[in-house]
Design a protein around this motif. Structure first.
Motif, PDB file in Angstrom:
ATOM      1  N   ILE A 218       0.828  -1.205   0.000  1.00 55.58           N
ATOM      2  CA  ILE A 218       0.000   0.000   0.000  1.00 55.58           C
ATOM      3  C   ILE A 218       0.864   1.256   0.000  1.00 55.58           C
ATOM      4  N   PHE A 219       1.842   1.326   0.910  1.00 58.27           N
ATOM      5  CA  PHE A 219       2.701   2.507   0.968  1.00 58.27           C
ATOM      6  C   PHE A 219       3.565   2.626  -0.284  1.00 58.27           C
ATOM      7  N   GLY A 220       4.079   1.494  -0.783  1.00 58.55           N
ATOM      8  CA  GLY A 220       4.902   1.536  -1.995  1.00 58.55           C
ATOM      9  C   GLY A 220       4.146   2.105  -3.174  1.00 58.55           C
ATOM     10  N   LEU A 221       2.909   1.673  -3.343  1.00 59.85           N
ATOM     11  CA  LEU A 221       2.090   2.184  -4.445  1.00 59.85           C
ATOM     12  C   LEU A 221       1.697   3.643  -4.221  1.00 59.85           C
ATOM     13  N   MET A 222       1.312   3.985  -2.999  1.00 57.51           N
ATOM     14  CA  MET A 222       0.833   5.353  -2.735  1.00 57.51           C
ATOM     15  C   MET A 222       1.960   6.383  -2.791  1.00 57.51           C
ATOM     16  N   ILE A 223       3.108   6.083  -2.197  1.00 59.23           N
ATOM     17  CA  ILE A 223       4.215   7.043  -2.215  1.00 59.23           C
ATOM     18  C   ILE A 223       4.726   7.240  -3.638  1.00 59.23           C
ATOM     19  N   ASN A 224       4.651   6.188  -4.441  1.00 56.78           N
ATOM     20  CA  ASN A 224       5.088   6.265  -5.827  1.00 56.78           C
ATOM     21  C   ASN A 224       4.185   7.176  -6.657  1.00 56.78           C
ATOM     22  N   LYS A 225       2.904   7.244  -6.339  1.00 50.10           N
ATOM     23  CA  LYS A 225       1.933   7.980  -7.162  1.00 50.10           C
ATOM     24  C   LYS A 225       1.460   9.304  -6.564  1.00 50.10           C
ATOM     25  N   TYR A 226       1.572   9.446  -5.232  1.00 52.92           N
ATOM     26  CA  TYR A 226       0.994  10.620  -4.579  1.00 52.92           C
ATOM     27  C   TYR A 226       1.980  11.289  -3.628  1.00 52.92           C
ATOM     28  N   LYS A 227       1.760  12.573  -3.444  1.00 53.08           N
ATOM     29  CA  LYS A 227       2.512  13.352  -2.469  1.00 53.08           C
ATOM     30  C   LYS A 227       1.528  13.805  -1.405  1.00 53.08           C
ATOM     31  N   PHE A 228       1.900  13.654  -0.147  1.00 54.16           N
ATOM     32  CA  PHE A 228       1.020  13.994   0.971  1.00 54.16           C
ATOM     33  C   PHE A 228       1.551  15.252   1.637  1.00 54.16           C
ATOM     34  N   ARG A 229       0.631  16.173   1.940  1.00 55.61           N
ATOM     35  CA  ARG A 229       1.066  17.426   2.562  1.00 55.61           C
ATOM     36  C   ARG A 229       0.034  17.916   3.568  1.00 55.61           C
ATOM     37  N   ALA A 230       0.519  18.728   4.464  1.00 61.95           N
ATOM     38  CA  ALA A 230      -0.337  19.325   5.483  1.00 61.95           C
ATOM     39  C   ALA A 230      -1.024  20.569   4.907  1.00 61.95           C
ATOM     40  N   GLU A 231      -2.053  21.010   5.587  1.00 66.55           N
ATOM     41  CA  GLU A 231      -2.744  22.258   5.222  1.00 66.55           C
ATOM     42  C   GLU A 231      -1.725  23.380   5.123  1.00 66.55           C
TER      43      GLU A 231
END
Length: 190
Positions: free
Chosen positions: A147-160
């Motif tokens: 899950i993390f491998g796929l998500m980190i590869n495709k998306y960037k997560f950021r705070a408000e």
């Protein structure tokens, strides 16, 4: 996040991969350290599965012998052990704000060439320890890696407002720990 992403991209490129694949998991030291650290910080339950003693046990605590009587039910305080103890300190002093941040040094060590390698910290007991640890540990870790491998590869997560310091993370306490109120993570495609 970027350090984990960069390692993932570099190892995928070396192995001619366009997507995350389990064949490279042993080359992803920072990635696996990040996963273990995320699990340490975000304990799901406040206490582990209870155990009962089958005989009297004598243990030493601070130079004193203590007897745990037969048929005593024991619970570990997983939340405190995983989140609020300094794992690098032999005295295991309680830390507060310091442990609200990712501490990859708990999981990484330098090899003889100066490269970072994963080391599993002996204090990690989210899945239990020894012959009575969780039978689903291997499957759970593989699912988390995927899950993390796929998500980190495709998306960037950021705070408000791109300000992670403005986030106030508060956990509610019940049998399962929850973040209340939600912290509002924004997800952008890479």
């Amino acid at each position: 996040q970027e350090m984990v992403y960069n390692e993932l991209q570099s190892v995928m490129k070396e192995n001619n991969l366009k997507e995350f694949d389990f064949s490279i998991i042993n080359q992803l030291h920072i990635f696996r350290a990040f996963i273990h650290e995320s699990l340490r910080i975000s304990s799901v339950v406040p206490a582990g599965v209870p155990h009962i003693t089958n005989r009297d046990h004598t243990i030493e605590v601070n130079g004193k012998e203590i007897v745990i009587p037969k048929f005593t039910t024991c619970h570990q305080n997983t939340c405190v052990m995983q989140r609020y103890l300094d794992w690098n300190d032999k005295e295991f002093q309680v830390l507060d704000e310091e442990n609200n941040s990712i501490r990859l040094e708990y999981w990484l060590q330098d090899d003889e060439d100066g490269n970072k390698k994963l080391k599993i910290n002996d204090n990690f007991l989210l899945f239990g320890v020894g012959k009575r640890d969780c039978v689903g540990r291997s499957l759970a870790m593989k699912a988390i890696y995927a899950i993390f491998g796929l998500m980190i590869n495709k998306y960037k997560f950021r705070a408000e407002n791109n300000d992670p310091n403005a986030m106030k993370i508060e956990q509610g306490s019940s049998y399962v720990l929850e973040i209340d109120p939600p912290i509002g993570i924004h997800v952008d495609r890479r």
